[in-house]
Design a protein around this motif. Structure first.
Motif, PDB file in Angstrom:
ATOM      1  N   TYR A 189     -15.490 -31.938 -99.453  1.00  0.00           N
ATOM      2  CA  TYR A 189     -14.232 -32.673 -99.543  1.00  0.00           C
ATOM      3  C   TYR A 189     -13.988 -33.135-100.975  1.00  0.00           C
ATOM      4  O   TYR A 189     -14.924 -33.376-101.726  1.00  0.00           O
ATOM      5  CB  TYR A 189     -14.265 -33.885 -98.615  1.00  0.00           C
ATOM      6  N   SER A 190     -12.723 -33.289-101.308  1.00  0.00           N
ATOM      7  CA  SER A 190     -12.363 -33.668-102.677  1.00  0.00           C
ATOM      8  C   SER A 190     -12.043 -35.146-102.819  1.00  0.00           C
ATOM      9  O   SER A 190     -12.521 -35.801-103.737  1.00  0.00           O
ATOM     10  CB  SER A 190     -11.168 -32.831-103.161  1.00  0.00           C
ATOM     11  N   GLU A 191     -11.228 -35.672-101.917  1.00  0.00           N
ATOM     12  CA  GLU A 191     -10.770 -37.056-102.075  1.00  0.00           C
ATOM     13  C   GLU A 191     -11.648 -38.008-101.267  1.00  0.00           C
ATOM     14  O   GLU A 191     -11.683 -37.960-100.039  1.00  0.00           O
ATOM     15  CB  GLU A 191      -9.309 -37.196-101.640  1.00  0.00           C
ATOM     16  N   ILE A 192     -12.350 -38.879-101.979  1.00  0.00           N
ATOM     17  CA  ILE A 192     -13.174 -39.916-101.381  1.00  0.00           C
ATOM     18  C   ILE A 192     -12.590 -41.257-101.799  1.00  0.00           C
ATOM     19  O   ILE A 192     -12.463 -41.546-102.996  1.00  0.00           O
ATOM     20  CB  ILE A 192     -14.642 -39.815-101.839  1.00  0.00           C
ATOM     21  N   LEU A 193     -12.233 -42.084-100.829  1.00  0.00           N
ATOM     22  CA  LEU A 193     -11.576 -43.349-101.126  1.00  0.00           C
ATOM     23  C   LEU A 193     -12.561 -44.377-101.692  1.00  0.00           C
ATOM     24  O   LEU A 193     -13.774 -44.156-101.707  1.00  0.00           O
ATOM     25  CB  LEU A 193     -10.900 -43.888 -99.870  1.00  0.00           C
ATOM     26  N   PHE A 194     -12.036 -45.498-102.131  1.00  0.00           N
ATOM     27  CA  PHE A 194     -12.862 -46.500-102.817  1.00  0.00           C
ATOM     28  C   PHE A 194     -13.994 -47.026-101.947  1.00  0.00           C
ATOM     29  O   PHE A 194     -15.049 -47.414-102.440  1.00  0.00           O
ATOM     30  CB  PHE A 194     -11.987 -47.661-103.299  1.00  0.00           C
ATOM     31  N   ASP A 195     -13.796 -47.025-100.622  1.00  0.00           N
ATOM     32  CA  ASP A 195     -14.802 -47.554 -99.712  1.00  0.00           C
ATOM     33  C   ASP A 195     -15.580 -46.440 -99.011  1.00  0.00           C
ATOM     34  O   ASP A 195     -16.155 -46.644 -97.949  1.00  0.00           O
ATOM     35  CB  ASP A 195     -14.159 -48.479 -98.690  1.00  0.00           C
ATOM     36  N   PHE A 196     -15.594 -45.270 -99.618  1.00  0.00           N
ATOM     37  CA  PHE A 196     -16.305 -44.097 -99.111  1.00  0.00           C
ATOM     38  C   PHE A 196     -15.851 -43.707 -97.708  1.00  0.00           C
ATOM     39  O   PHE A 196     -16.644 -43.454 -96.805  1.00  0.00           O
ATOM     40  CB  PHE A 196     -17.827 -44.292 -99.180  1.00  0.00           C
ATOM     41  N   ARG A 197     -14.544 -43.653 -97.552  1.00  0.00           N
ATOM     42  CA  ARG A 197     -13.923 -42.965 -96.430  1.00  0.00           C
ATOM     43  C   ARG A 197     -13.228 -41.740 -96.984  1.00  0.00           C
ATOM     44  O   ARG A 197     -12.857 -41.701 -98.154  1.00  0.00           O
ATOM     45  CB  ARG A 197     -12.915 -43.875 -95.713  1.00  0.00           C
ATOM     46  N   LEU A 198     -13.037 -40.741 -96.143  1.00  0.00           N
ATOM     47  CA  LEU A 198     -12.367 -39.522 -96.589  1.00  0.00           C
ATOM     48  C   LEU A 198     -10.882 -39.764 -96.764  1.00  0.00           C
ATOM     49  O   LEU A 198     -10.250 -40.423 -95.940  1.00  0.00           O
ATOM     50  CB  LEU A 198     -12.591 -38.389 -95.587  1.00  0.00           C
ATOM     51  N   GLY A 199     -10.332 -39.226 -97.848  1.00  0.00           N
ATOM     52  CA  GLY A 199      -8.897 -39.266 -98.053  1.00  0.00           C
ATOM     53  C   GLY A 199      -8.221 -38.099 -97.362  1.00  0.00           C
ATOM     54  O   GLY A 199      -8.773 -37.483 -96.448  1.00  0.00           O
ATOM     55  N   GLU A 200      -7.033 -37.747 -97.837  1.00  0.00           N
ATOM     56  CA  GLU A 200      -6.255 -36.685 -97.195  1.00  0.00           C
ATOM     57  C   GLU A 200      -6.050 -35.470 -98.089  1.00  0.00           C
ATOM     58  O   GLU A 200      -5.670 -34.403 -97.601  1.00  0.00           O
ATOM     59  CB  GLU A 200      -4.886 -37.235 -96.768  1.00  0.00           C
ATOM     60  N   ASN A 201      -6.260 -35.595 -99.379  1.00  0.00           N
ATOM     61  CA  ASN A 201      -5.982 -34.503-100.317  1.00  0.00           C
ATOM     62  C   ASN A 201      -7.271 -33.752-100.626  1.00  0.00           C
ATOM     63  O   ASN A 201      -8.125 -34.235-101.370  1.00  0.00           O
ATOM     64  CB  ASN A 201      -5.366 -35.058-101.603  1.00  0.00           C
ATOM     65  N   HIS A 202      -7.391 -32.570-100.062  1.00  0.00           N
ATOM     66  CA  HIS A 202      -8.652 -31.851-100.181  1.00  0.00           C
ATOM     67  C   HIS A 202      -8.501 -30.418-100.689  1.00  0.00           C
ATOM     68  O   HIS A 202      -9.234 -29.520-100.278  1.00  0.00           O
ATOM     69  CB  HIS A 202      -9.385 -31.859 -98.836  1.00  0.00           C
ATOM     70  N   GLN A 203      -7.534 -30.205-101.593  1.00  0.00           N
ATOM     71  CA  GLN A 203      -7.571 -28.955-102.337  1.00  0.00           C
ATOM     72  C   GLN A 203      -8.912 -28.890-103.066  1.00  0.00           C
ATOM     73  O   GLN A 203      -9.418 -29.914-103.517  1.00  0.00           O
ATOM     74  CB  GLN A 203      -6.413 -28.892-103.337  1.00  0.00           C
ATOM     75  N   LYS A 204      -9.448 -27.699-103.180  1.00  0.00           N
ATOM     76  CA  LYS A 204     -10.808 -27.571-103.699  1.00  0.00           C
ATOM     77  C   LYS A 204     -10.812 -26.774-104.998  1.00  0.00           C
ATOM     78  O   LYS A 204     -10.302 -25.650-105.045  1.00  0.00           O
ATOM     79  CB  LYS A 204     -11.703 -26.913-102.638  1.00  0.00           C
ATOM     80  N   MET A 205     -11.384 -27.386-106.032  1.00  0.00           N
ATOM     81  CA  MET A 205     -11.443 -26.773-107.352  1.00  0.00           C
ATOM     82  C   MET A 205     -12.849 -26.250-107.606  1.00  0.00           C
ATOM     83  O   MET A 205     -13.836 -26.877-107.211  1.00  0.00           O
ATOM     84  CB  MET A 205     -11.052 -27.783-108.429  1.00  0.00           C
TER      85      MET A 205
END
Length: 451
Positions: free
Chosen positions: A63-79
């Motif tokens: 996963y790409s987007e990890i929020l400040f409190d270590f929950r998964l975000g929604e934006n997961h384009q992968k580079m």
């Protein structure tokens, strides 16, 4: 035999970088306390926060987007850069914690995503960006970069060193060959950074805006190609890899690094520097990304050059160490926050002024991580030096704990909270931020102190 050879190489590197005879630092605090703090910061407060959370078991990769409190975000384009860095981190952690099988499994999980979804089976090379599901994004993956493919080599070689998976090594070799055919410049040396989908270098024309990096060579891809070739050569001592590794070391050290001790950022294909120093200040400000002194890259490159030199057999060690010291010293003299500690983001030598002016006082996380590593490395080499590298390391570690390491949720903020307090609610992860810089620094520093 592979693992034995890898550990022998690593041991030799540690002996070189942290010599025992006549190179003992003067401890300003107990090494054992630092070792304990660094171990906890790397394991419980970093690795355990990132993994397995970041492992995308649904679509592969990480996963790409990890929020400040270590929950998964929604934006997961992968580079490709971030995916490969995750592979590297897990591969190295697998050697550090062999009793925990999850790290090697995570590294293989990342390797499979690279192999099956990011390698261009038609044209070769790794694409820069795909969707969460691994599908090329129209208009965004038509070009490729030497930088991205360098990190693929870096991650694949590290995974092979930990696993012995020859398929990963074969893919690393294939990537090197692809870069050799398409990106390497046989005339002026080095590598073209921006590549078309078919691998041909992007040719810069007058139509490109002055703020575009397309068609230029640059320091950032060059230092990470140096890093990747170093790791590849450790597991595949091929003569051509050795030749390219030395070529990149000499380019970075003798051409990209200025006499004053900082890296020029962008270049014409013949290595003529791109500079806006003769322009007005508004033009300079507009082109900040293209032309400034990046203290973080300077201290990081000091380490990467010494690592490459040693892997090549040490033939360039003396001059490389002298240049590396000059780079770290320049960053400390000009880019160090004397009140709180930490390296600023950037400075500039304006025309007619021999003094460097700080033009960006942000403190990003990766610069401080690389600074910790290089300061402790210089302390081992020059324990009595007036620059007081060990004391600076201790100041930077104190700053890092206070302003970059999240005491509540773990992980590192993207920016120093003393300058940008809003960073405490910023994402812990995105396509340009993972766990690679901070984990490498914490691990290297701990090993240096352990001797």
């Amino acid at each position: 035999m592979l693992l034995m050879r890898y550990f022998l190489l690593t041991a030799c590197f540690l002996i070189y970088c942290f010599p025992a005879s006549g190179q003992k630092h003067l401890p300003l605090s107990s090494d054992s306390e630092y070792i304990s703090e660094l171990r906890t910061a790397a394991n419980q407060k970093l690795l355990k926060k990132w993994y397995p959370l970041a492992v995308d078991k649904e679509d592969g990769g990480f996963y790409s987007e990890i929020l400040f409190d270590f929950r998964l975000g929604e934006n997961h384009q992968k580079m490709i850069v971030t995916q490969a860095r995750h592979i590297w981190t897990n591969a190295v952690a697998a050697r550090e914690y062999p009793e925990d099988a999850s790290y090697l499994l995570n590294a293989r999980h990342g390797f499979l995503f690279l192999r099956d979804h990011m390698w261009d089976s038609e044209n070769g090379g790794f694409v820069q960006l795909v969707s969460k599901q691994g599908i090329a994004i129209p208009g965004e993956t038509t070009d490729k970069t030497a930088y991205g493919n360098a990190f693929a080599i870096y991650g694949l070689a590290a995974y092979y060193a930990s696993s012995g998976d020859t398929e990963a090594l074969d893919l690393a070799k294939k990537t090197f060959s692809w870069l050799e055919e398409h990106s390497h410049d046989p005339v002026h040396k080095g590598y073209y950074q921006s590549l078309e989908k078919d691998g041909s270098p992007v040719i810069r024309t007058a139509d490109y805006p002055s703020t575009s990096e397309s068609g230029y060579k640059d320091q950032n891809s060059s230092i990470h190609l140096l890093e990747a070739l170093t790791t590849l050569y450790e597991v595949w001592p091929d003569p051509l890899v050795a030749e390219r590794l030395k070529e990149m070391l000499l380019l970075v050290r003798d051409t990209i690094t200025t006499e004053q001790g900082y890296l020029q950022l962008f270049f014409e294909p013949d290595w003529t520097p791109v500079s806006f120093r003769n322009a007005d200040r508004e033009t300079i400000r507009k082109h900040y990304y293209m032309d400034h002194v990046s203290f973080g890259h300077d201290v990081e490159t000091a380490y990467l050059m010494l690592e490459a030199s040693h892997v090549l057999g040490g033939e360039e060690d003396k001059k490389t160490l002298e240049t590396g010291k000059k780079m770290v010293d320049h960053a400390l003299i000009n880019g160090w926050d004397k009140a709180k500690g930490g390296f600023y983001d950037g400075g500039y030598y304006f025309k007619g002024d021999n003094r460097l002016t700080i033009v960006n006082d942000d403190k990003n996380w990766w610069s401080q991580a690389e600074g910790l590593n290089s300061l402790l490395m210089m302390s081992d080499h020059f324990p009595e030096d007036p620059m007081a590298y060990r004391k600076r390391f201790e100041t930077l570690w104190k700053y890092t704990k206070a302003h970059l390491m999240d005491p509540q949720f773990g992980g590192w903020y993207e920016w120093g909270s003393d300058v940008r307090p809003e960073t405490v609610k910023g994402n812990k992860g995105h396509i340009w931020k993972a766990s690679y810089h901070d984990y490498r620094a914490l691990l290297n520093c701990r090993k240096r102190l352990e001797g």
